[in-house]
Design an enzyme around this catalytic site. Structure first.
Site, PDB file in Angstrom:
ATOM      1  CG  HIS A  56      37.823  47.169  40.814  1.00  0.00           C
ATOM      2  ND1 HIS A  56      36.487  47.377  41.113  1.00  0.00           N
ATOM      3  CD2 HIS A  56      37.837  46.739  39.528  1.00  0.00           C
ATOM      4  CE1 HIS A  56      35.742  47.042  40.079  1.00  0.00           C
ATOM      5  NE2 HIS A  56      36.538  46.665  39.094  1.00  0.00           N
ATOM      6  CG  ASP A  63      31.961  49.296  37.609  1.00  0.00           C
ATOM      7  OD1 ASP A  63      31.038  48.789  36.979  1.00  0.00           O
ATOM      8  OD2 ASP A  63      32.742  48.654  38.335  1.00  0.00           O
ATOM      9  CD  GLU A 107      27.079  48.939  38.680  1.00  0.00           C
ATOM     10  OE1 GLU A 107      26.701  47.786  38.423  1.00  0.00           O
ATOM     11  OE2 GLU A 107      28.243  49.194  39.034  1.00  0.00           O
TER      12      GLU A 107
HETATM   13  C1  NOJ Z   1      29.797  46.350  37.865  1.00  0.00           C
HETATM   14  C2  NOJ Z   1      29.810  45.959  36.419  1.00  0.00           C
HETATM   15  O1  NOJ Z   1      28.557  46.226  35.866  1.00  0.00           O
HETATM   16  C3  NOJ Z   1      30.174  44.500  36.341  1.00  0.00           C
HETATM   17  O2  NOJ Z   1      30.053  44.002  35.043  1.00  0.00           O
HETATM   18  C4  NOJ Z   1      31.573  44.304  36.862  1.00  0.00           C
HETATM   19  O3  NOJ Z   1      31.890  42.935  36.923  1.00  0.00           O
HETATM   20  C5  NOJ Z   1      31.716  44.895  38.263  1.00  0.00           C
HETATM   21  N1  NOJ Z   1      31.128  46.192  38.394  1.00  0.00           N
HETATM   22  C6  NOJ Z   1      33.166  45.002  38.646  1.00  0.00           C
HETATM   23  O4  NOJ Z   1      33.756  46.023  37.891  1.00  0.00           O
END
Ligand code: NOJ
Length: 563
Positions: free
Chosen positions: A133, A230, A272
């Site tokens: 995003h 991410d 992640e």
């Molecule tokens: C995962 C990240 O670790 C987190 O901190 C973040 O709020 C969300 N993705 C959205 O980018």
């Protein structure tokens, strides 16, 4: 005589060559550039690490001034949280310019110097790549939402009507209302997996894919060695597929990895992706085409269960469930990160037990699934914290440490959501914990209670060889001497009795006792083996011992070389 000497010399050289070949076979990563398999990663946010100019917020020159500290701890890789221009509504994970640097943190000149200085010390840098995003303030989204005819309209995901599942699949339940929000100007709904100010990009649009490749190329060209990507599963989601069972475009991931490696053959993609074990294979990809590394969230959650209850069985099962991975792939293990500890993959009963022990107050819990605390206050006992760190370095994979965890920093539950674990680094006992000389700080330093910076700081622990920081340094240096831990060749030894985690890497045996009680255990198949203690063992005799019987003290850990 001369001839004899020559023969001895030639035999010696031949011996060395054979030994080298054997070594290569045993540790392929020494030879093939899989450097990430035995690295120590350190995760930090520049804005809370070290302020160099007294404006109350950390910056890149501040970080540069602490590189020697990080290197002396054994850190190989810095994972930098997003430092791009951002409205800061999700602490930088709402990016407004992927190519820029937030001016309060530094500029590109500073960044180049950071890369140079890190390299000089043998350290690499990886960046957070937040491409699921953008911020709603990003020029792409501003253009996209300016009119239905905007050339950027298809860069995001729009719907004429509010989809039926508009309030399913929220990542931040309790804080987030839905995943589709109406844009008042163009009267259509845009999709956002996370907060409403983080619209999802549309990867079925080739222009967006090309832009992300440009972005990857740009940062690799600045001298970094990879990315922590991410929210990978959400990036791969195909728009229009059902919210609870979305179809995923793994080819996008494989192409991205391939592209990154074209530009820098040593670049890594660390994903992640908090997915169940059955789904890992597609992320790593057949023939190692996908992510080189993935955080092992599954093991992490079961490890917390084991720490909370002393019951290691679910942890052993989790380790076995994630054992088979492709040759070039690697797990990344962690204790804490910058988010809440996500316990969503435990059963409800298991989760309740962890909450009870580590996050009993509702102010400590978040999003109905996690705990927003740092490790030290959660575990409470120094011996349990040391056990946890020993486990981290002994697990099959690459360890990552979050800044401040090496000294056992506390959390600030008065800060909202996950900011509780993002307070300034505590360097010493001077003003603002040595973090900043400024009078007004961007985020408060912990300055009361047991974790007050005057009690918990780097300076004090550097002067005390019994400190947590020294424990970590010892583990990091031990791990450097034992590269077999980074391999996939290991056995989870079963039948050692309750509360015992035993992992065997060829001739290395590592035992952990999760019980606050003494244990005498029998090492299966250990009858004819001699074991020499490398590390740990508060109650063990130093030197060599005959197996199979080993005694462990409460929360004890013992690392053995077997002969
Ligand atoms: C995962 C990240 O670790 C987190 O901190 C973040 O709020 C969300 N993705 C959205 O980018």
């Amino acid at each position: 005589m001369k001839k004899k000497l020559l023969i001895v010399f030639i035999l010696f050289l031949a011996g060395c060559a054979v030994a080298q070949e054997k070594e290569k076979l045993a540790y392929p990563d020494l030879d093939t550039g899989t450097w990430y398999k035995n690295a120590l990663i350190y995760n930090l946010e520049i804005g809370v690490f070290k302020d160099s100019d007294g404006d109350g917020r950390g910056d890149i020159p501040g970080l540069i001034s602490k590189l020697d500290y990080l290197r002396s701890m054994g850190v190989d890789v810095l994972w930098l949280a997003p430092f791009f221009p951002s409205p800061g509504r999700d602490d930088g994970y709402d990016v407004a310019d992927f190519y820029g640097i937030d001016p309060s943190l530094g500029n590109h000149g500073h960044f180049t110097e950071l890369v140079r200085q890190a390299r000089q010390r043998g350290m690499r840098i990886i960046l957070d790549l937040v491409i699921n995003h953008t911020s709603d303030q990003h020029p792409w989204f501003r253009a996209s939402s300016s009119s239905r005819d905007s050339p950027f309209r298809e860069w995001y995901i729009w719907s004429e009507k509010r989809p039926k599942d508009w309030n399913k699949g929220m990542v931040f339940p309790g804080v987030q209302e839905g995943v589709w929000t109406k844009d008042p100007k163009t009267d259509q709904y845009y999709y956002h997996r996370f907060y409403e100010f983080q619209p999802d990009l549309n990867y079925t649009n080739p222009e967006v894919v090309a832009e992300v490749h440009r972005l990857i190329a740009f940062w690799l060209q600045q001298g970094i060695d990879g990315f922590r990507v991410d929210a990978v599963p959400f990036v791969l989601e195909l728009p229009g597929s059902p919210g609870d069972k979305p179809r995923l475009d793994f080819e996008f991931l494989y192409r991205m990895r391939q592209f990154a490696m074209f530009r820098n053959p040593e670049a890594i993609i660390l994903g992640e992706a908090n997915v169940p074990p059955g789904e890992n294979a597609a992320y790593f990809g057949e023939d190692s085409r996908g992510l080189q590394m993935m955080f092992n969230f599954y093991v992490n959650q079961h490890l917390f269960f084991a720490l909370a209850t002393g019951d290691v069985k679910p942890l052993l099962t989790a380790l076995k469930a994630t054992q088979q991975i492709p040759e070039m792939a690697q797990w990344v293990h962690f204790l804490r990160n910058h988010d809440e500890i996500d316990l969503g993959r435990l059963t409800e009963k298991q989760r309740e037990r962890v909450f009870e022990k580590f996050g009993p107050d509702s102010s400590m819990q978040l999003y109905d699934r996690g705990i927003r605390r740092r490790l030290a206050p959660m575990l409470g006992r120094p011996d349990l914290i040391r056990l946890a760190y020993s486990v981290l370095f002994a697990l099959p994979g690459t360890p990552v440490i979050r800044y401040g965890e090496e000294i056992g920093m506390g959390d600030d539950l008065s800060l909202k959501e996950r900011l509780s674990v993002r307070t300034p680094m505590q360097w010493d006992t001077t003003k603002n914990a040595g973090f900043s000389s400024g009078d007004s700080l961007w985020r408060p330093v912990i300055s009361e209670g047991k974790y007050d910076y005057r009690q918990v700081n780097v300076g004090q622990q550097l002067g005390d060889s019994t400190s947590l920081l020294f424990h970590l340094k010892r583990l990091a240096s031990l791990r450097r001497r034992l590269p077999q831990i980074g391999d996939r060749d290991y056995e989870i030894v079963e039948g050692m009795g309750e509360g015992i985690l035993a992992i065997r890497y060829r001739s290395l045996l590592i035992l952990h006792n999760f019980c606050d009680c003494e244990k005498t255990v029998r090492v299966p198949g250990g009858e004819r083996l001699t074991a020499s203690l490398l590390f740990g063992g508060r109650t063990a005799d130093p030197g060599s011992k005959q197996l199979p019987i080993v005694k462990l003290g409460p929360y004890d850990y013992q690392w053995y070389q077997l002969f």
